[in-house]
Design a protein around this motif. Structure first.
Motif, PDB file in Angstrom:
ATOM      1  N   PRO A 167       0.803  -1.222   0.000  1.00 26.83           N
ATOM      2  CA  PRO A 167       0.000   0.000   0.000  1.00 26.83           C
ATOM      3  C   PRO A 167       0.839   1.277   0.000  1.00 26.83           C
ATOM      4  CG  PRO A 167       0.070  -0.941   2.196  1.00 26.83           C
ATOM      5  CD  PRO A 167       0.848  -1.868   1.318  1.00 26.83           C
ATOM      6  N   ARG A 221      -7.708   4.733   1.234  1.00 29.70           N
ATOM      7  CA  ARG A 221      -7.664   3.437   1.910  1.00 29.70           C
ATOM      8  C   ARG A 221      -6.243   2.861   1.898  1.00 29.70           C
ATOM      9  NH1 ARG A 221     -12.012   1.470  -0.682  1.00 29.70           N
ATOM     10  NH2 ARG A 221     -10.643   0.376  -2.107  1.00 29.70           N
ATOM     11  N   GLU A 231      -3.982   2.013   5.090  1.00 34.17           N
ATOM     12  CA  GLU A 231      -3.386   0.689   5.322  1.00 34.17           C
ATOM     13  C   GLU A 231      -1.867   0.789   5.495  1.00 34.17           C
ATOM     14  OE1 GLU A 231      -4.378  -2.433   2.447  1.00 34.17           O
ATOM     15  OE2 GLU A 231      -2.682  -3.619   3.207  1.00 34.17           O
ATOM     16  N   LYS A 255      -1.173   2.090   8.908  1.00 31.16           N
ATOM     17  CA  LYS A 255      -1.476   1.070   9.917  1.00 31.16           C
ATOM     18  C   LYS A 255      -0.359   0.019   9.983  1.00 31.16           C
ATOM     19  CE  LYS A 255      -4.987  -1.817   9.568  1.00 31.16           C
ATOM     20  NZ  LYS A 255      -6.333  -2.210   9.102  1.00 31.16           N
ATOM     21  N   ARG A 256       0.181  -0.309   8.828  1.00 30.79           N
ATOM     22  CA  ARG A 256       1.240  -1.326   8.795  1.00 30.79           C
ATOM     23  C   ARG A 256       2.625  -0.720   9.060  1.00 30.79           C
ATOM     24  NH1 ARG A 256       0.132  -4.683   3.380  1.00 30.79           N
ATOM     25  NH2 ARG A 256       2.351  -5.068   3.612  1.00 30.79           N
TER      26      ARG A 256
END
Ligand code: ZN
Length: 494
Positions: A315, A480, A484, A487-488
């Protein structure tokens, strides 16, 4: 009448071809005679291929001798089905894509496939020729010569590719524009070559073949690499690493252990079942398939979500900065404006700002006719502004001039939505509501911006006359991915 040599006698070419066609009716082929002194040249030319007689540069008697001794097979080019016909080369079964003519060769009405005719005519009386010999594979000890480093997103995906190759599985690599997906393939290709596997990278577009081939040659300097596309010089060759347009795959047959499909969503692969048939035919029964894309279609995304499709996402871009998110700007009835020889005020302002800052920029428009009108209008403010479209004969030169900075702003159709990488550019779409701008197209367009580590930001502006679902979906898609990535822990935190 042409004559050809057969042993020490001359026989008419027509008669020899007759024998081949006659034999093609008798399948299976004879058993392999181990005492036959075969032509290594012929067998290597044919290895992993499925070719027409005319595509084999060997005397017909030599070809036929290999058939009689069991070394090659003849397959019917066109077979009859319950409802009509089936083309063995391209998989076509659509009745309107077959035609019949009175054939001078078989002296009766003969049906041929119109769908794949640009690659030579396959008709009822034409055999497709296939080798029955197993290919000899070379094992390479340390084929990869590359000392770049991976972002953690790339590393994760690269490991998944290696695993898919080891297990002969399918894998979708969903990587954002600018993720560095080509490098992600290196460890997997390295592993495949170490195991003596044959690898093919297929892509719908010739441009991509031409761009990938030198990169692969640099990364794998001791491995023969061939590039296949319409008019390529490597035609007829085979190599452990093949880079080909999806069309060229029609000539292959159970050839590859690893099949990598780049830009799987790109036209025409996504709308053309023939190319999917070609992929299936070209790979071995036990083989892995790696699909790469930044914008998988809805069906595939659903399958990924439901856990039905093996997938890995990258991402974040390799440089660790988030993807630039598009902003929407209403610009009124711009078509009417263009008819009256001007562009909406806010669009003009956006363009003038870029010219003033000397920032290279792309302006996407929906159609060629509009493009030409808009270029004429914009040339009034800067005569170096140019337009480019698919049928433009000067396409390559104009893109080069844009890269060099000789063209400050390039007006383009969706032809440049992929593949063009110019540092520090801004991008706008005029008429983002047009049907041609699908979610995938808009994500790709936005993906042109901020790709270089020196200039990771930039402006993406969608000028519209009414927002569409596709525009909103494209923006959400990008947000999105950024979410992501955050978040990662794949984004730079400074
Ligand atoms: Zn066909």
């Amino acid at each position: 009448m042409r004559f050809i040599t057969a042993g020490n006698q001359l026989i008419p070419e027509q008669l020899a071809k007759e024998r081949v066609r006659e034999a093609a009716k008798h399948i299976p082929s004879p058993v392999i005679n181990p005492h036959f002194s075969f032509s290594a040249e012929l067998l290597s030319f044919l290895e992993g291929k499925q070719l027409l007689l005319d595509e084999l540069p060997f005397p017909i008697e030599l070809i036929h001798a290999h058939y009689e001794q069991g070394y090659i097979m003849y397959e019917k080019g066109i077979t009859k089905t319950e409802n009509g016909y089936h083309c063995q080369r391209c998989g076509n079964e659509e009745a309107h894509l077959f035609a019949s003519f009175f054939c001078a060769r078989c002296r009766q009405s003969c049906t041929y496939c119109r769908k794949c005719i640009t690659m030579g005519r396959v008709s009822e009386c034409t055999p497709l020729i296939v080798s029955r010999m197993l290919m000899e594979n070379t094992v390479y000890k340390q084929p990869l010569h590359w000392n770049g480093t991976f972002s953690s997103g790339q590393q994760y995906a690269a490991n998944a590719v290696v695993q898919a190759i080891d297990n002969a599985e399918q894998l979708l690599v969903w990587a954002v524009c600018g993720a560095g997906k080509t490098e992600v393939l290196f460890p997997g290709i390295n592993r495949a070559l170490q195991l003596g596997k044959r690898v093919c990278i297929a892509t719908p577009r010739t441009d991509v073949v031409l761009e990938l081939a030198p990169r692969m040659k640099r990364a794998f300097p001791n491995v023969p690499v061939i590039a296949l596309y319409g008019g390529s010089e490597d035609r007829g060759k085979s190599a452990p690493l093949t880079i080909a347009t999806t069309h060229q795959l029609l000539r292959f047959y159970k050839a590859f252990d690893v099949m990598i499909i780049d830009e799987v969503d790109a036209f025409p692969y996504s709308v053309e079942p023939m190319l999917q048939y070609a992929v299936e035919k070209a790979r071995k029964e036990t083989s892995s398939v790696i699909y790469l894309t930044a914008t998988p279609n809805e069906q595939w995304r659903k399958e990924v979500k439901q856990g039905k499709r093996n997938a890995v996402t990258i991402p974040a871009r390799y440089h660790g900065f988030p993807l630039p998110v598009p902003t929407f700007e209403w610009c009124g009835n711009w078509r009417k404006a263009v008819q009256k020889q001007f562009v909406p005020r806010n669009v003009l302002q956006w363009i003038k700002d870029r010219l003033f800052q000397r920032k290279p920029s792309l302006l996407f428009v929906p159609h060629i006719e509009l493009l030409e009108k808009i270029v004429l209008i914009l040339k009034r403010i800067d005569r170096n502004i140019e337009g480019v479209h698919a049928e433009d004969a000067e396409r390559k030169e104009k893109i080069a001039a844009f890269r060099n900075g000789d063209i400050p702003l390039l007006v383009t159709t969706t032809i440049l939505e992929r593949g063009v990488t110019v540092p520090n550019i801004d991008v706008a779409v005029l008429g983002a509501e047009d049907r041609i701008f699908t979610e995938g197209a808009l994500v790709q367009i936005a993906g042109r911006v901020g790709r270089s580590a020196q200039f990771p930001n930039g402006d993406v502006r969608f000028f519209h006359y009414g927002k569409t679902k596709e525009m909103l979906a494209a923006k959400q898609h990008i947000e999105r991915m950024n979410h992501e990535a955050a978040k990662r822990g794949l984004l730079k935190t400074t």
